[in-house]
Design a protein around this motif. Structure first.
Motif, PDB file in Angstrom:
ATOM      1  N   TYR A 178       0.175   7.505   4.013  1.00 47.62           N
ATOM      2  CA  TYR A 178       1.465   7.340   3.249  1.00 47.62           C
ATOM      3  C   TYR A 178       1.650   8.347   2.420  1.00 47.62           C
ATOM      4  O   TYR A 178       2.780   8.421   1.459  1.00 47.62           O
ATOM      5  N   LYS A 179       1.096   9.390   2.413  1.00 47.51           N
ATOM      6  CA  LYS A 179       1.245  10.555   1.433  1.00 47.51           C
ATOM      7  C   LYS A 179       2.645  11.140   1.786  1.00 47.51           C
ATOM      8  O   LYS A 179       3.028  11.259   2.804  1.00 47.51           O
ATOM      9  N   PRO A 180       3.241  11.026   0.645  1.00 42.41           N
ATOM     10  CA  PRO A 180       4.810  11.515   0.714  1.00 42.41           C
ATOM     11  C   PRO A 180       5.066  12.953   1.079  1.00 42.41           C
ATOM     12  O   PRO A 180       4.306  13.806   0.918  1.00 42.41           O
ATOM     13  N   GLN A 181       6.233  13.094   1.975  1.00 41.09           N
ATOM     14  CA  GLN A 181       6.698  14.674   1.985  1.00 41.09           C
ATOM     15  C   GLN A 181       7.581  14.829   0.905  1.00 41.09           C
ATOM     16  O   GLN A 181       8.055  14.207   0.134  1.00 41.09           O
TER      17      GLN A 181
ATOM     18  N   LYS B 255       0.863  -1.403   0.003  1.00 38.07           N
ATOM     19  CA  LYS B 255      -0.093   0.045   0.018  1.00 38.07           C
ATOM     20  C   LYS B 255       0.711   1.404  -0.037  1.00 38.07           C
ATOM     21  O   LYS B 255       0.678   2.159  -0.737  1.00 38.07           O
ATOM     22  N   GLN B 256       1.962   1.068   0.718  1.00 38.36           N
ATOM     23  CA  GLN B 256       2.832   2.511   0.829  1.00 38.36           C
ATOM     24  C   GLN B 256       3.541   2.681  -0.575  1.00 38.36           C
ATOM     25  O   GLN B 256       3.353   3.790  -1.038  1.00 38.36           O
TER      26      GLN B 256
ATOM     27  N   SER C 114       8.768   7.032   6.156  1.00 36.59           N
ATOM     28  CA  SER C 114       7.773   7.615   5.264  1.00 36.59           C
ATOM     29  C   SER C 114       8.226   7.549   3.972  1.00 36.59           C
ATOM     30  O   SER C 114       9.550   7.566   3.486  1.00 36.59           O
ATOM     31  N   ASN C 115       6.937   8.024   2.948  1.00 38.41           N
ATOM     32  CA  ASN C 115       7.274   8.141   1.629  1.00 38.41           C
ATOM     33  C   ASN C 115       7.990   9.676   1.512  1.00 38.41           C
ATOM     34  O   ASN C 115       7.605  10.720   2.164  1.00 38.41           O
ATOM     35  N   MET C 116       9.012   9.668   0.493  1.00 33.64           N
ATOM     36  CA  MET C 116       9.465  11.135   0.332  1.00 33.64           C
ATOM     37  C   MET C 116       9.796  11.188  -1.273  1.00 33.64           C
ATOM     38  O   MET C 116      10.235  10.488  -2.064  1.00 33.64           O
ATOM     39  N   VAL C 117       9.637  12.526  -1.735  1.00 31.96           N
ATOM     40  CA  VAL C 117       9.971  12.860  -2.767  1.00 31.96           C
ATOM     41  C   VAL C 117      11.190  14.080  -3.044  1.00 31.96           C
ATOM     42  O   VAL C 117      10.934  15.204  -2.206  1.00 31.96           O
ATOM     43  N   LEU C 118      12.147  13.872  -3.627  1.00 34.04           N
ATOM     44  CA  LEU C 118      13.128  14.836  -3.450  1.00 34.04           C
ATOM     45  C   LEU C 118      13.793  15.126  -5.063  1.00 34.04           C
ATOM     46  O   LEU C 118      13.538  14.391  -5.810  1.00 34.04           O
ATOM     47  N   THR C 119      14.000  16.453  -5.230  1.00 32.63           N
ATOM     48  CA  THR C 119      14.538  16.903  -6.556  1.00 32.63           C
ATOM     49  C   THR C 119      15.857  17.248  -6.346  1.00 32.63           C
ATOM     50  O   THR C 119      16.189  17.858  -5.316  1.00 32.63           O
ATOM     51  N   GLY C 120      16.895  16.836  -7.302  1.00 36.62           N
ATOM     52  CA  GLY C 120      18.132  17.374  -7.202  1.00 36.62           C
ATOM     53  C   GLY C 120      18.892  16.748  -8.310  1.00 36.62           C
ATOM     54  O   GLY C 120      18.475  16.083  -9.231  1.00 36.62           O
ATOM     55  N   VAL C 121      20.229  16.879  -8.397  1.00 37.32           N
ATOM     56  CA  VAL C 121      21.270  16.238  -9.399  1.00 37.32           C
ATOM     57  C   VAL C 121      21.921  15.096  -8.629  1.00 37.32           C
ATOM     58  O   VAL C 121      22.861  15.534  -7.649  1.00 37.32           O
ATOM     59  N   PRO C 122      21.763  14.018  -9.072  1.00 41.02           N
ATOM     60  CA  PRO C 122      22.430  12.674  -8.460  1.00 41.02           C
ATOM     61  C   PRO C 122      24.162  12.663  -8.799  1.00 41.02           C
ATOM     62  O   PRO C 122      24.263  12.862 -10.341  1.00 41.02           O
ATOM     63  N   GLU C 123      24.844  12.412  -8.127  1.00 41.37           N
ATOM     64  CA  GLU C 123      26.325  12.234  -8.292  1.00 41.37           C
ATOM     65  C   GLU C 123      26.542  11.044  -7.844  1.00 41.37           C
ATOM     66  O   GLU C 123      26.781  10.557  -6.559  1.00 41.37           O
TER      67      GLU C 123
ATOM     68  N   LEU D 116      -8.655   3.280   0.492  1.00 46.23           N
ATOM     69  CA  LEU D 116      -7.527   3.810  -0.241  1.00 46.23           C
ATOM     70  C   LEU D 116      -7.426   5.307   0.286  1.00 46.23           C
ATOM     71  O   LEU D 116      -6.176   5.978   0.201  1.00 46.23           O
ATOM     72  N   LYS D 117      -8.399   6.164   0.578  1.00 44.79           N
ATOM     73  CA  LYS D 117      -8.255   7.299   1.150  1.00 44.79           C
ATOM     74  C   LYS D 117      -7.610   7.307   2.607  1.00 44.79           C
ATOM     75  O   LYS D 117      -6.620   8.179   2.815  1.00 44.79           O
ATOM     76  N   LYS D 118      -7.951   6.426   3.400  1.00 42.43           N
ATOM     77  CA  LYS D 118      -7.213   6.224   4.699  1.00 42.43           C
ATOM     78  C   LYS D 118      -5.797   5.844   4.369  1.00 42.43           C
ATOM     79  O   LYS D 118      -4.642   6.446   5.115  1.00 42.43           O
ATOM     80  N   ASP D 119      -5.295   4.965   3.262  1.00 42.83           N
ATOM     81  CA  ASP D 119      -3.959   4.856   3.110  1.00 42.83           C
ATOM     82  C   ASP D 119      -3.244   5.965   2.488  1.00 42.83           C
ATOM     83  O   ASP D 119      -2.145   6.189   2.680  1.00 42.83           O
TER      84      ASP D 119
END
Length: 206
Positions: free
Chosen positions: A87-90, A50-51, A105-114, A80-83
């Motif tokens: 689990y709504k990501p940061q 579910k996560q 927790s779920n997480m969303v990040l933006t950047g340049v990977p090296e 699914l609303k409860k899920d």
């Protein structure tokens, strides 16, 4: 790591999400105005995690307008609303994770990977379970043995954050991308500190 292509139009998103589920999901119907776990799982190729489903959903609708996202969320069934709430990501910058990131927790990040390709440059350890017959033991190993390890650079501050990326996946480009996964932590280092890292699951390339 899988690549997610977000929807740009709400109508296409609704049609794809309200899909009736897999052939054995007899209680779900396509285009009935309700999006169930079975339907979301079918679209994302996910069964019971579910996560991961919620992370996939959030990325899939990330390019829609805010009011359009709300319409999609309103169509989720009650479970699914409860899920989704659970689990709504940061959404954070790499420079914000250590202070604001919530473990597991779920997480969303933006950047340049090296890519970090030398153990001398990164010596973080993780614990993995190893089965010997019917006995499971926990073993401490260098994370770089199990993952490709990247530093994700924050374009605003030039600070970096550690990303763990499956060795079986294609190498990440050295360009700005969106990476989503679950926030975890390494074992204590020589200073007794447990550093955080993101176990990458999905990416969105610009």
């Amino acid at each position: 790591m899988e690549t997610v292509k977000p929807y740009n139009e709400i109508d296409k998103a609704i049609i794809s999400l309200d899909n009736g589920g897999r052939f054995y999901n007899l209680l779900t119907k396509a285009e009935d105005g309700i999006i169930s776990q079975a339907e979301l799982g079918k679209l994302g190729g996910i069964f019971n995690d579910k996560q991961k489903m919620i992370l996939f959903l959030e990325l899939s609708i990330s390019k829609l307008k805010e009011n359009e996202k709300e319409i999609i969320i309103s169509k989720l069934d009650e479970n699914l609303k409860k899920d989704y709430l659970k689990y709504k990501p940061q959404n954070l910058l790499p420079s914000e994770v250590n202070e604001k990131g919530i473990l597991s927790s779920n997480m969303v990040l933006t950047g340049v990977p090296e890519l970090i390709d030398s153990k001398s440059d990164f010596n973080g350890f993780i614990i993995i379970p190893i089965m010997t017959g019917k006995v499971t033991t926990l073993t401490l190993i260098p994370m770089i043995d199990n993952y490709d390890v990247y530093e994700l650079r924050d374009e605003k501050t030039s600070e970096t954050f550690i990303i763990a990326h499956s060795k079986t996946s294609e190498k990440l480009p050295n360009e700005k991308i969106i990476i989503a996964g679950v926030l975890k932590e390494l074992e204590k280092n020589e200073k007794g500190i447990k550093e955080k890292f993101l176990e990458a699951i999905y990416q969105i390339r610009n």
